[in-house]
Design an enzyme around this catalytic site. Sequence first.
Site, PDB file in Angstrom:
ATOM      1  N   TYR A  67       0.834  -1.212   0.000  1.00  0.00           N
ATOM      2  CA  TYR A  67       0.000   0.000   0.000  1.00  0.00           C
ATOM      3  C   TYR A  67       0.863   1.253   0.000  1.00  0.00           C
ATOM      4  O   TYR A  67       0.554   2.250  -0.639  1.00  0.00           O
ATOM      5  CB  TYR A  67      -1.010  -0.026   1.163  1.00  0.00           C
ATOM      6  CG  TYR A  67      -2.183  -0.893   0.778  1.00  0.00           C
ATOM      7  CD1 TYR A  67      -3.207  -0.382  -0.010  1.00  0.00           C
ATOM      8  CD2 TYR A  67      -2.220  -2.234   1.117  1.00  0.00           C
ATOM      9  CE1 TYR A  67      -4.249  -1.177  -0.434  1.00  0.00           C
ATOM     10  CE2 TYR A  67      -3.268  -3.050   0.703  1.00  0.00           C
ATOM     11  CZ  TYR A  67      -4.278  -2.509  -0.068  1.00  0.00           C
ATOM     12  OH  TYR A  67      -5.307  -3.295  -0.506  1.00  0.00           O
ATOM     13  N   VAL A 103      -9.041   3.430  -5.829  1.00  0.00           N
ATOM     14  CA  VAL A 103      -8.917   3.991  -4.479  1.00  0.00           C
ATOM     15  C   VAL A 103      -7.991   5.214  -4.514  1.00  0.00           C
ATOM     16  O   VAL A 103      -7.540   5.679  -3.478  1.00  0.00           O
ATOM     17  CB  VAL A 103      -8.366   2.921  -3.497  1.00  0.00           C
ATOM     18  CG1 VAL A 103      -9.350   1.768  -3.340  1.00  0.00           C
ATOM     19  CG2 VAL A 103      -7.003   2.373  -3.943  1.00  0.00           C
ATOM     20  N   HIS A 119     -14.370   0.577  -3.676  1.00  0.00           N
ATOM     21  CA  HIS A 119     -13.349  -0.144  -2.907  1.00  0.00           C
ATOM     22  C   HIS A 119     -12.637   0.729  -1.879  1.00  0.00           C
ATOM     23  O   HIS A 119     -11.567   0.368  -1.397  1.00  0.00           O
ATOM     24  CB  HIS A 119     -12.340  -0.799  -3.867  1.00  0.00           C
ATOM     25  CG  HIS A 119     -12.944  -1.897  -4.688  1.00  0.00           C
ATOM     26  ND1 HIS A 119     -12.366  -2.412  -5.828  1.00  0.00           N
ATOM     27  CD2 HIS A 119     -14.097  -2.598  -4.518  1.00  0.00           C
ATOM     28  CE1 HIS A 119     -13.140  -3.378  -6.319  1.00  0.00           C
ATOM     29  NE2 HIS A 119     -14.198  -3.496  -5.563  1.00  0.00           N
ATOM     30  N   CYS A 130      -9.406  -0.727  17.805  1.00  0.00           N
ATOM     31  CA  CYS A 130     -10.328   0.270  18.394  1.00  0.00           C
ATOM     32  C   CYS A 130     -11.038   1.113  17.332  1.00  0.00           C
ATOM     33  O   CYS A 130     -11.893   1.927  17.664  1.00  0.00           O
ATOM     34  CB  CYS A 130      -9.581   1.185  19.368  1.00  0.00           C
ATOM     35  SG  CYS A 130      -8.486   2.358  18.547  1.00  0.00           S
ATOM     36  N   ASN A 213     -11.416   0.261 -23.680  1.00  0.00           N
ATOM     37  CA  ASN A 213     -10.327  -0.488 -23.044  1.00  0.00           C
ATOM     38  C   ASN A 213      -9.267  -0.750 -24.108  1.00  0.00           C
ATOM     39  O   ASN A 213      -9.586  -0.825 -25.296  1.00  0.00           O
ATOM     40  CB  ASN A 213     -10.870  -1.813 -22.480  1.00  0.00           C
ATOM     41  CG  ASN A 213      -9.949  -2.435 -21.437  1.00  0.00           C
ATOM     42  OD1 ASN A 213      -8.744  -2.617 -21.675  1.00  0.00           O
ATOM     43  ND2 ASN A 213     -10.496  -2.771 -20.287  1.00  0.00           N
TER      44      ASN A 213
HETATM   45  P1  OAD Z   1      -7.266  -4.592 -13.595  1.00  0.00           P
HETATM   46  O1  OAD Z   1      -5.807  -4.411 -13.404  1.00  0.00           O
HETATM   47  O2  OAD Z   1      -7.845  -5.929 -13.297  1.00  0.00           O
HETATM   48  O3  OAD Z   1      -7.660  -4.234 -15.102  1.00  0.00           O
HETATM   49  C1  OAD Z   1      -7.210  -3.056 -15.713  1.00  0.00           C
HETATM   50  C2  OAD Z   1      -7.891  -2.939 -17.073  1.00  0.00           C
HETATM   51  O4  OAD Z   1      -7.549  -1.686 -17.615  1.00  0.00           O
HETATM   52  C3  OAD Z   1      -7.450  -4.007 -18.071  1.00  0.00           C
HETATM   53  O5  OAD Z   1      -8.597  -4.553 -18.713  1.00  0.00           O
HETATM   54  C4  OAD Z   1      -6.589  -3.226 -19.084  1.00  0.00           C
HETATM   55  O6  OAD Z   1      -6.700  -3.727 -20.403  1.00  0.00           O
HETATM   56  C5  OAD Z   1      -7.219  -1.844 -18.977  1.00  0.00           C
HETATM   57  N1  OAD Z   1      -6.332  -0.718 -19.326  1.00  0.00           N
HETATM   58  C6  OAD Z   1      -5.007  -0.561 -19.088  1.00  0.00           C
HETATM   59  N2  OAD Z   1      -4.575   0.634 -19.503  1.00  0.00           N
HETATM   60  C7  OAD Z   1      -5.665   1.283 -20.021  1.00  0.00           C
HETATM   61  C8  OAD Z   1      -5.885   2.575 -20.600  1.00  0.00           C
HETATM   62  N3  OAD Z   1      -4.896   3.467 -20.729  1.00  0.00           N
HETATM   63  N4  OAD Z   1      -7.133   2.887 -21.002  1.00  0.00           N
HETATM   64  C9  OAD Z   1      -8.165   2.004 -20.882  1.00  0.00           C
HETATM   65  N5  OAD Z   1      -8.019   0.775 -20.356  1.00  0.00           N
HETATM   66  C10 OAD Z   1      -6.796   0.421 -19.919  1.00  0.00           C
HETATM   67  O7  OAD Z   1      -7.977  -3.430 -12.749  1.00  0.00           O
HETATM   68  P2  OAD Z   1      -9.455  -3.377 -12.142  1.00  0.00           P
HETATM   69  O8  OAD Z   1     -10.456  -3.998 -13.048  1.00  0.00           O
HETATM   70  O9  OAD Z   1      -9.683  -1.969 -11.724  1.00  0.00           O
HETATM   71  O10 OAD Z   1      -9.594  -4.413  -5.865  1.00  0.00           O
HETATM   72  O11 OAD Z   1      -9.277  -4.287 -10.849  1.00  0.00           O
HETATM   73  C11 OAD Z   1     -10.375  -4.500 -10.041  1.00  0.00           C
HETATM   74  C12 OAD Z   1      -9.977  -4.664  -8.616  1.00  0.00           C
HETATM   75  O12 OAD Z   1      -8.969  -5.672  -8.475  1.00  0.00           O
HETATM   76  C13 OAD Z   1      -9.293  -3.440  -7.999  1.00  0.00           C
HETATM   77  O13 OAD Z   1     -10.207  -2.458  -7.589  1.00  0.00           O
HETATM   78  C14 OAD Z   1      -8.587  -4.036  -6.822  1.00  0.00           C
HETATM   79  C15 OAD Z   1      -7.975  -5.238  -7.492  1.00  0.00           C
HETATM   80  O14 OAD Z   1      -7.671  -6.272  -6.668  1.00  0.00           O
HETATM   81  C16 OAD Z   1      -9.290  -4.567  -4.576  1.00  0.00           C
HETATM   82  O15 OAD Z   1      -8.185  -4.304  -4.131  1.00  0.00           O
HETATM   83  C17 OAD Z   1     -10.433  -5.067  -3.768  1.00  0.00           C
END
Ligand code: OAD
Length: 245
Positions: A67, A103, A119, A130, A213
């Site tokens: 983090y 986040v 998230h 606490c 995407n």
């Molecule tokens: P991911 O890392 O799973 O997916 C990122 C997506 O963004 C992929 O489909 C890429 O192709 C796309 N991508 C990358 N660069 C891009 C750009 N410049 N423009 C458009 N698309 C692009 O990320 P999330 O789907 O956000 O949760 O992940 C979901 C959750 O998994 C997060 O919120 C986090 C993680 O674990 C928790 O921590 C609970």
Amino acid sequence: MAVASPKLIEILKRARKIVFLTGSGISAESGIPTFRGAEGLWKNFKPEELASFNAFIKNPDRVWEWYQFRRDIILNSKPNAGHFAIKDFEKHFPSVIVVTQNVDNLHRAAGSSEIYELHGNIMKNYCIRCKKRYDFEKFTLKEECPKCDCGGLIRPDVVWFGENLNDSVYSAAENSVDEADFVIVSGSSNIVYPAALLPQIAIRKGIFTVEINIERTELSHMMDEFIAGKSGDIIPSLLREYLES
Ligand code: OAD
């Protein structure tokens, strides 16, 4: 060449309530690594191996360090053209809502007015014993996991795998999608639930859905339109093409 089809622009012209569903890809052009994909991995750990309460209890310093690594990047990053274009949609449509899995605070930094952070927010923390809050504290710059005055471990106020999303935030996000007439999904792999249910609600209701995407996802074939490209290029182009139409 236009990024939006004539049909998309026609439907956008009638839209009153637009919902953007965003994931880490929207912040990639701000220099924040995504979670999945070759560049998304931190020290070869998958997010599922770090983002859980069990992982934290087993090795608080390692999870805190992850983090910390992400906070350092986020603190030094700025919203990009994609975040700003989403904010600019507000000038032209009565309602523009952002529902994000991120986040990183960048939609807020860009000025978006209505944001639901599914998230949580990486800059906020609390003691697991606490529950005292430690928001935006300097100790977040330390490597080892800090402890509260009561001796409890301090954790980031984000949703981990196996934990529930904040009920009121998720309900508000669900309602927003339910009432939308245009939904844009961008920068998410759409594999983490329940966030991945939100585009499916729109699809089932027949709301017009567009995905932006750099590559296709599990949901792409169900969307009305898929536009390949970076959110920082495509979202501003979409708005420009709408305004010029
Ligand atoms: P991911 O890392 O799973 O997916 C990122 C997506 O963004 C992929 O489909 C890429 O192709 C796309 N991508 C990358 N660069 C891009 C750009 N410049 N423009 C458009 N698309 C692009 O990320 P999330 O789907 O956000 O949760 O992940 C979901 C959750 O998994 C997060 O919120 C986090 C993680 O674990 C928790 O921590 C609970």
